[in-house]
Design a protein around this motif. Structure first.
Motif, PDB file in Angstrom:
ATOM      1  N   GLN A  58       0.404  -1.073   0.313  1.00  0.00           N
ATOM      2  CA  GLN A  58       0.156  -0.448  -0.356  1.00  0.00           C
ATOM      3  C   GLN A  58       0.650   0.938   0.091  1.00  0.00           C
ATOM      4  N   LEU A  59       2.016   1.195   0.568  1.00  0.00           N
ATOM      5  CA  LEU A  59       2.787   2.457   0.890  1.00  0.00           C
ATOM      6  C   LEU A  59       3.659   2.789  -0.288  1.00  0.00           C
ATOM      7  N   THR A  60       3.649   1.367  -1.431  1.00  0.00           N
ATOM      8  CA  THR A  60       4.201   2.149  -2.240  1.00  0.00           C
ATOM      9  C   THR A  60       3.306   2.822  -3.478  1.00  0.00           C
ATOM     10  N   GLY A  61       1.959   1.934  -3.526  1.00  0.00           N
ATOM     11  CA  GLY A  61       0.992   3.350  -4.002  1.00  0.00           C
ATOM     12  C   GLY A  61       0.726   4.485  -3.651  1.00  0.00           C
ATOM     13  N   PHE A  62       1.443   4.630  -2.226  1.00  0.00           N
ATOM     14  CA  PHE A  62       1.272   5.897  -1.835  1.00  0.00           C
ATOM     15  C   PHE A  62       2.421   7.445  -1.869  1.00  0.00           C
ATOM     16  N   LEU A  63       3.371   6.056  -2.125  1.00  0.00           N
ATOM     17  CA  LEU A  63       4.918   6.629  -2.546  1.00  0.00           C
ATOM     18  C   LEU A  63       4.313   7.442  -3.978  1.00  0.00           C
ATOM     19  N   SER A 122       8.179 -16.208  -1.244  1.00  0.00           N
ATOM     20  CA  SER A 122       6.987 -15.761  -1.282  1.00  0.00           C
ATOM     21  C   SER A 122       6.654 -13.862  -0.699  1.00  0.00           C
ATOM     22  N   GLY A 123       7.435 -13.856   0.978  1.00  0.00           N
ATOM     23  CA  GLY A 123       7.530 -12.337   0.952  1.00  0.00           C
ATOM     24  C   GLY A 123       8.513 -11.586   0.301  1.00  0.00           C
ATOM     25  N   PHE A 124       9.421 -12.701  -0.098  1.00  0.00           N
ATOM     26  CA  PHE A 124      10.940 -11.618  -0.429  1.00  0.00           C
ATOM     27  C   PHE A 124      10.372 -11.387  -1.845  1.00  0.00           C
ATOM     28  N   ARG A 125       9.497 -12.043  -2.575  1.00  0.00           N
ATOM     29  CA  ARG A 125       9.500 -12.174  -3.804  1.00  0.00           C
ATOM     30  C   ARG A 125       8.471 -11.036  -4.593  1.00  0.00           C
ATOM     31  N   MET A 126       7.329 -10.508  -3.305  1.00  0.00           N
ATOM     32  CA  MET A 126       6.621  -9.399  -3.549  1.00  0.00           C
ATOM     33  C   MET A 126       7.764  -8.159  -3.147  1.00  0.00           C
ATOM     34  N   ILE A 127       8.092  -8.548  -2.279  1.00  0.00           N
ATOM     35  CA  ILE A 127       8.921  -7.196  -1.891  1.00  0.00           C
ATOM     36  C   ILE A 127       9.602  -6.796  -3.208  1.00  0.00           C
ATOM     37  N   LEU A 167       7.361  -5.282  -5.845  1.00  0.00           N
ATOM     38  CA  LEU A 167       6.496  -3.830  -5.764  1.00  0.00           C
ATOM     39  C   LEU A 167       7.809  -2.853  -6.077  1.00  0.00           C
ATOM     40  N   VAL A 168       9.314  -3.146  -5.445  1.00  0.00           N
ATOM     41  CA  VAL A 168      10.455  -2.236  -5.776  1.00  0.00           C
ATOM     42  C   VAL A 168      10.787  -2.359  -6.711  1.00  0.00           C
ATOM     43  N   GLY A 169      10.964  -3.629  -6.992  1.00  0.00           N
ATOM     44  CA  GLY A 169      11.172  -3.658  -8.891  1.00  0.00           C
ATOM     45  C   GLY A 169      10.625  -2.368  -9.818  1.00  0.00           C
ATOM     46  N   ASN A 170       8.952  -2.937  -9.697  1.00  0.00           N
ATOM     47  CA  ASN A 170       7.937  -2.334  -9.924  1.00  0.00           C
ATOM     48  C   ASN A 170       8.121  -1.048  -9.944  1.00  0.00           C
ATOM     49  N   PHE A 171       8.242   0.034  -8.923  1.00  0.00           N
ATOM     50  CA  PHE A 171       8.431   1.305  -9.263  1.00  0.00           C
ATOM     51  C   PHE A 171       9.262   1.652  -9.491  1.00  0.00           C
ATOM     52  N   ALA A 172      10.794   0.869  -9.147  1.00  0.00           N
ATOM     53  CA  ALA A 172      11.922   0.990  -9.783  1.00  0.00           C
ATOM     54  C   ALA A 172      12.200   1.362 -11.379  1.00  0.00           C
ATOM     55  N   THR A 173      11.135   0.806 -12.633  1.00  0.00           N
ATOM     56  CA  THR A 173      11.022   0.786 -13.428  1.00  0.00           C
ATOM     57  C   THR A 173      11.126   2.186 -14.081  1.00  0.00           C
ATOM     58  N   ALA A 199      17.406  12.369  -4.716  1.00  0.00           N
ATOM     59  CA  ALA A 199      18.103  11.621  -3.359  1.00  0.00           C
ATOM     60  C   ALA A 199      17.560  10.056  -4.123  1.00  0.00           C
ATOM     61  N   LEU A 200      16.064   9.701  -4.145  1.00  0.00           N
ATOM     62  CA  LEU A 200      15.651   8.756  -4.701  1.00  0.00           C
ATOM     63  C   LEU A 200      15.840   8.228  -6.529  1.00  0.00           C
ATOM     64  N   ARG A 201      16.461   9.414  -6.489  1.00  0.00           N
ATOM     65  CA  ARG A 201      16.306   9.103  -8.238  1.00  0.00           C
ATOM     66  C   ARG A 201      18.345   8.270  -8.207  1.00  0.00           C
ATOM     67  N   ALA A 202      18.587   9.153  -7.150  1.00  0.00           N
ATOM     68  CA  ALA A 202      20.245   8.885  -7.409  1.00  0.00           C
ATOM     69  C   ALA A 202      20.324   7.005  -6.985  1.00  0.00           C
ATOM     70  N   VAL A 203      19.904   6.509  -5.836  1.00  0.00           N
ATOM     71  CA  VAL A 203      19.500   5.290  -5.245  1.00  0.00           C
ATOM     72  C   VAL A 203      18.809   4.037  -6.508  1.00  0.00           C
ATOM     73  N   ILE A 204      17.407   4.896  -7.722  1.00  0.00           N
ATOM     74  CA  ILE A 204      17.476   3.821  -8.831  1.00  0.00           C
ATOM     75  C   ILE A 204      17.902   3.736  -9.968  1.00  0.00           C
ATOM     76  N   GLU A 205      19.069   5.056  -9.690  1.00  0.00           N
ATOM     77  CA  GLU A 205      19.639   5.096 -10.947  1.00  0.00           C
ATOM     78  C   GLU A 205      21.019   3.786 -11.351  1.00  0.00           C
ATOM     79  N   VAL A 206      21.234   3.241  -9.793  1.00  0.00           N
ATOM     80  CA  VAL A 206      22.226   2.055  -9.567  1.00  0.00           C
ATOM     81  C   VAL A 206      21.710   0.641  -9.789  1.00  0.00           C
TER      82      VAL A 206
END
Lengths: 266, 268
Positions: A36-41, B178-183, B186-192, B204-211
């Motif tokens: 949910q928090l990535t959605g909010f991000l 399952s827990g690890f893959r979910m996280i 999510l991170v991967g989806n956002f970081a694309t 700051a966020l961009r700097a992280v995502i660029e590496v």
């Protein structure tokens, strides 16, 4: 009264059984929260960069998001098993519900608990907490009561829609794709101030799928923005009532549909 | 990887994946509908954020809308299930058969991924109209952008497949994923950068995502398409992707070597 204590005992049992696998339960809660928090991000970055979305400030949108998420968490805590109705009917588990002395619906709801609902609840409450100081609401006891009623009403709206659609499973056995799609619409479109949508869509999200009643209307009412919604301002204030009424309506639909139950024979 | 020598085996594996997709085509249509809902919402929200401004930070609203639509569409088709497959086969012990085949396991996986992709292609006939209705698509502004995008898309696909394979290989050590893959998802989806393009991310966020490698799957190719190459020049953007392909292949080789030995020890 006795019935309620039985239902509570069943609910407590499903909670205990989930926490038998403690590590798994906790990682589900955390996973639900991160989801949910990535959605909010996304919302946060956009508003941080552009100041407002549709005239709503960061605090206001956070408040809306928090209300929707809390309502969704309550919905998911109480009614997540509605998503399993197809399986329950097809496998014949529903036959077992029928021979027990309380009605099938509470048995279905207490069948299992999806612990990631606690992730939604924690996340939602946190967002509400953050937003509370930033918005222009005077936190009188009345306002706090309204927020509580509104999130319960929101949960009931989502519950009502899922129960009504789930009733179709008595006839068609598999309706999960429809319900998942509707749930997706609530999850995605409920978090934003709806005035950014074209007017037609706002009407659809009010009368066809009552997404607006979950959080947008009550949040608009509290934030003094009820003038911008597609219904008269008083209608935004009665959102909690709409939740209650639509839930009772959904129960009637369920009762009528379940009379047509024929065991799948398994 | 011994792709050329084992061509027939490779084709057979790819074919199985294609058939799998045909069987589950209804689910695929629903998944595309979900993508359509997301595209519509994203474009409306970003339009509202832009307000009356025609462009922000040099990015025109039209460019941004095409970016969001294409990025979502592209990610839908770059979604792979190698990791789940690997886990499932290890759980059921079928991995033993996979390892006894005369084709190396990583190249079997790659073949399956190719079949996966081909199996999904007919879905473009559903996805394009939906994306056109939900969002905005237009031809790339220049010939270079179009050709550059085609090359970048191929590299994006390879990066996506390698990343997915790498995550799957972790299953050789633990099945509680399952827990690890979910996280990770999510991170991967956002970081694309498919939800928020890197242009608009806080520094700051961009700097992280660029590496991280994820931008090579979404942001890099799609920004080339709309005529705003990711890191200034087209060539350096493609080079960045190629670098990730190289790095990921090296990591997979190393991890696979250890995973293989790990399995042999247990399989007595």
């Amino acid at each position: 009264m006795e019935r309620i204590s039985i239902i509570l005992a069943l609910a407590a049992a499903s909670l205990r059984s989930e926490f038998q696998y403690r590590a798994n339960a906790i990682s589900s809660v955390i996973g639900g929260m991160i989801y949910q928090l990535t959605g909010f991000l996304v919302v946060w970055i956009i508003v941080d960069r552009f100041n407002t979305i549709g005239g709503w400030s960061l605090a206001e949108i956070t408040f809306l998001y928090g209300m929707r998420l809390t309502a969704h968490g309550i919905f998911y805590m109480c009614f997540s098993q509605m998503f399993e109705i197809d399986r329950v009917l097809i496998s014949g588990e529903y036959d077992r519900f029928l021979v027990r002395p309380i009605s099938p619906l509470p048995q279905l709801f207490t069948r299992k608990l999806r612990v990631n609902c606690f992730g939604d609840l924690i996340g939602g409450a946190a967002l509400l907490g953050f937003a509370a100081q930033g918005v222009s609401i005077v936190w009188s006891p009345l306002a706090i009561t309204f927020v509580l009623l509104a999130v319960i009403g929101g949960a009931l709206v989502e519950g009502a829609i899922q129960i009504a659609l789930g009733s179709l499973s008595f006839k068609f056995l598999s309706t999960i794709t429809v319900r998942n799609t509707v749930n997706e619409v609530f999850n995605q479109y409920g978090n934003y101030p709806q005035r950014i949508f074209p007017e037609l869509l706002q009407y659809v999200l009010t009368f066809a799928l009552p997404v607006a009643f979950v959080a947008y209307f009550p949040a608009s009412a509290l934030l003094d923005k009820a003038g911008e919604v597609v219904v008269p301002a008083w209608a935004a204030w009665i959102a909690p009532l709409v939740g209650m009424v639509s839930f009772l309506g959904a129960l009637r639909i369920w009762r009528r549909a379940s009379r047509g139950y024929q065991s799948a024979g398994t | 990887m011994t792709v050329t020598r084992n061509w027939p085996a490779w084709v057979a594996i790819a074919r199985t994946s294609i058939r799998y997709h045909y069987t589950y085509r209804f689910n695929a249509v629903i998944a595309i509908l979900f993508t359509g809902l997301q595209i519509y919402l994203l474009t409306v929200v970003w339009k509202a954020a832009y307000g009356d401004r025609a462009e922000v930070d040099g990015i025109a609203i039209g460019q941004l809308l095409v970016y969001l639509t294409l990025a979502q569409l592209q990610l839908r088709f770059l979604q792979m299930e190698l990791d789940g497959d690997i886990e499932g086969r290890i759980r059921l012990g079928q991995i033993g058969f996979d390892l006894s085949r005369p084709v190396g396991y990583p190249s079997q996986l790659l073949a399956a991924a190719v079949g996966d992709m081909i199996g999904q292609l007919p879905m473009l006939a559903v996805a394009f109209p939906i994306a056109l209705v939900a969002g905005e698509l237009s031809a790339p502004p220049t010939m270079t952008a179009g050709v550059g995008y085609a090359a970048a898309l191929v590299l994006a696909w390879i990066v996506a497949a390698l990343l997915n394979m790498l995550i799957g290989l972790i299953s050789f050590w633990t099945l509680e994923m399952s827990g690890f893959r979910m996280i990770y998802n999510l991170v991967g989806n956002f970081a694309t950068g498919a939800l928020v393009p890197l242009w608009f991310m806080p520094d700051a966020l961009r700097a992280v995502i660029e590496v991280l490698p994820f931008q090579a799957i979404g942001f890099v190719p799609v920004s080339i398409y709309v005529g705003e190459p990711a890191t200034g020049a087209l060539w350096s953007a493609l080079l960045l992707q190629a670098m990730w392909v190289g790095i990921l292949i090296l990591i997979i080789r190393w991890v696979w070597g250890r995973a293989y030995r790990h399995t042999v020890i247990q399989g007595g």
